[in-house]
Enzyme design. Structure first.
Site, PDB file in Angstrom:
ATOM      1  N   GLU A 129       0.846  -1.189   0.000  1.00 41.99           N
ATOM      2  CA  GLU A 129       0.000   0.000   0.000  1.00 41.99           C
ATOM      3  C   GLU A 129       0.882   1.240   0.000  1.00 41.99           C
ATOM      4  O   GLU A 129       1.933   1.265   0.652  1.00 41.99           O
ATOM      5  CB  GLU A 129      -0.937  -0.014   1.210  1.00 41.99           C
ATOM      6  CG  GLU A 129      -1.922  -1.154   1.135  1.00 41.99           C
ATOM      7  CD  GLU A 129      -2.998  -1.120   2.215  1.00 41.99           C
ATOM      8  OE1 GLU A 129      -4.101  -1.608   1.934  1.00 41.99           O
ATOM      9  OE2 GLU A 129      -2.719  -0.627   3.314  1.00 41.99           O
ATOM     10  N   ASP A 140      -4.003  -8.067   6.003  1.00 41.24           N
ATOM     11  CA  ASP A 140      -5.023  -9.005   5.532  1.00 41.24           C
ATOM     12  C   ASP A 140      -4.507 -10.428   5.370  1.00 41.24           C
ATOM     13  O   ASP A 140      -5.276 -11.375   5.511  1.00 41.24           O
ATOM     14  CB  ASP A 140      -5.595  -8.516   4.201  1.00 41.24           C
ATOM     15  CG  ASP A 140      -6.410  -7.259   4.360  1.00 41.24           C
ATOM     16  OD1 ASP A 140      -7.460  -7.325   5.024  1.00 41.24           O
ATOM     17  OD2 ASP A 140      -6.012  -6.194   3.849  1.00 41.24           O
TER      18      ASP A 140
END
Length: 389
Positions: free
Chosen positions: A142, A158
């Site tokens: 990210e 995640d």
């Protein structure tokens, strides 16, 4: 983006000091992928996110040119092919990333299947056995690039999957990086998770050919039925009992040591008061999923009171420091994950990181234990696809 992923993206936007006023961040920055994976599979790269100047969702091509997603449907419709062929093993490839807040996906051997709904892009959710990407080996970083510079991380919020590290080149020519595993750390993590009793081994997903694809983060494991929903309940109950008779002091801002909040449990609710004794926010006793996801009963709005308190509680629960230290946050990793009931997934990830840093849950940045690099005047960014063995 998942709740945890959205939280992390928000954290990226606010983390770090602003650059000098004369540091001009260009519209695009070169990012070099280096493939040291040792695998012969074709690598596919995707740069997906939100254009910061317009708020539109879309994707960027290898030159950094933005393309808005077309309208989606219900049921979801296939997204345009946004893939960029990545470097072969032992090779590099440089793309340009635009001013974006989003994700850099990479997959091995097969393109990812992205769909569009009327609300935008559907991110992969491999805790769902029917997700079309369930049997693809992939991962993502990210990042946010804006007028204050570049933030880029390696994330396991995640899932833990294909190993990689991130880096950024500074104006003086040096490089700052994070995310590398220790030698043997990839297999070491999975072996440690397999050996952990209590259902933790069930977080591991494999393909029919025997390829280990990933380990789900524990919140997703609960959602998928792979991890018992009450796996953290014993610790949560002990915390609630302790602070029924003692006070939990939270000092959420490292640069504001005078800002303190005081938590006590009464009637099953933890109430926090300020220095004047006024209740500023309250928390119902969380469940395990709230702890792992840092949401629901530990929701953390982007404010200056509840959000910072919740971030601190979330870190204390995941690291199991709330019983041993009534002054939070506990920023010394020496005391993390020492209780028998803890986030074993996060514990084992941090144990295998070369620099000890990871984003194993959404607020792993509390105390600066996250695998994030930031530079206000970035010259070059890097993602290194690391060996699996």
């Amino acid at each position: 983006m998942t709740v945890a992923g959205a939280t992390l993206a928000a954290a990226l936007l606010t983390f770090g000091a602003p650059p000098p006023a004369d540091a001009a961040v260009p519209d695009t920055v070169p990012l070099t992928f280096t493939n040291n994976s040792g695998r012969g599979d074709t690598v596919y790269i995707y740069d997906l996110g939100t254009q910061l100047s317009t708020g539109r969702q879309g994707w960027a091509d290898a030159s950094g040119t933005f393309h808005a997603w077309p309208a989606g449907g219900n049921p979801p419709t296939p997204a345009p092919d946004a893939s960029i062929v990545g470097p072969a093993n032992g090779q590099t490839k440089t793309i340009r990333i635009p001013k974006f807040s989003g994700r850099l996906y990479f997959s091995y051997g097969q393109k990812l299947d992205f769909r569009l709904t009327t609300g935008g892009l559907v991110q992969p959710a491999v805790q769902n056995p029917s997700d079309p990407n369930r049997n693809i080996l992939f991962n993502w970083s990210e990042y946010t690039l804006d007028g204050s510079g570049l933030w880029i991380n390696s994330t396991q919020v995640d899932m833990f999957s294909a190993p990689y590290a991130v880096g950024v080149k500074l104006p003086d020519g040096t490089t700052r990086s994070t995310g590398h595993l220790k030698p043997g750390g990839y297999n070491g993590f999975f072996n440690a998770l397999r050996a952990q009793p209590g259902g933790w081994a069930n977080l591991i997903q494999t393909r029919s050919d025997g390829t280990v694809l990933r380990a789900l983060a524990p919140g997703h494991g609960i959602e998928a039925g792979a991890l018992p929903s009450g796996v953290m309940d014993d610790y949560i109950n002990r915390v609630w009992q302790k602070y029924g008779s003692q006070t939990l002091t939270v000092t959420p801002f490292g640069d504001q040591p005078g800002t303190k909040y005081y938590g006590r449990v009464s009637g099953g609710v933890m109430n926090f008061t300020n220095g004047a004794g006024a209740v500023v926010t309250s928390f119902q006793k969380p469940d395990s999923d709230s702890v792992f996801g840092c949401y629901k009963r530990l929701d953390a709005p982007n404010d200056l009171v509840r959000g910072p308190i919740s971030r601190t509680l979330c870190a204390g629960f995941n690291r199991s420091t709330l019983l041993t230290n009534p002054h939070q946050p506990d920023t010394s990793s020496a005391g993390f994950y020492q209780d028998a009931v803890t986030n074993q997934y996060a514990r084992k990830i941090h144990a295998q990181m070369a620099d000890g840093k990871a984003y194993a849950f959404a607020f792993d940045d509390v105390g600066n234990h996250e695998s994030l690099v930031h530079e206000g005047n970035p010259q070059q960014a890097y993602i290194t696809l690391d060996p699996f063995s």
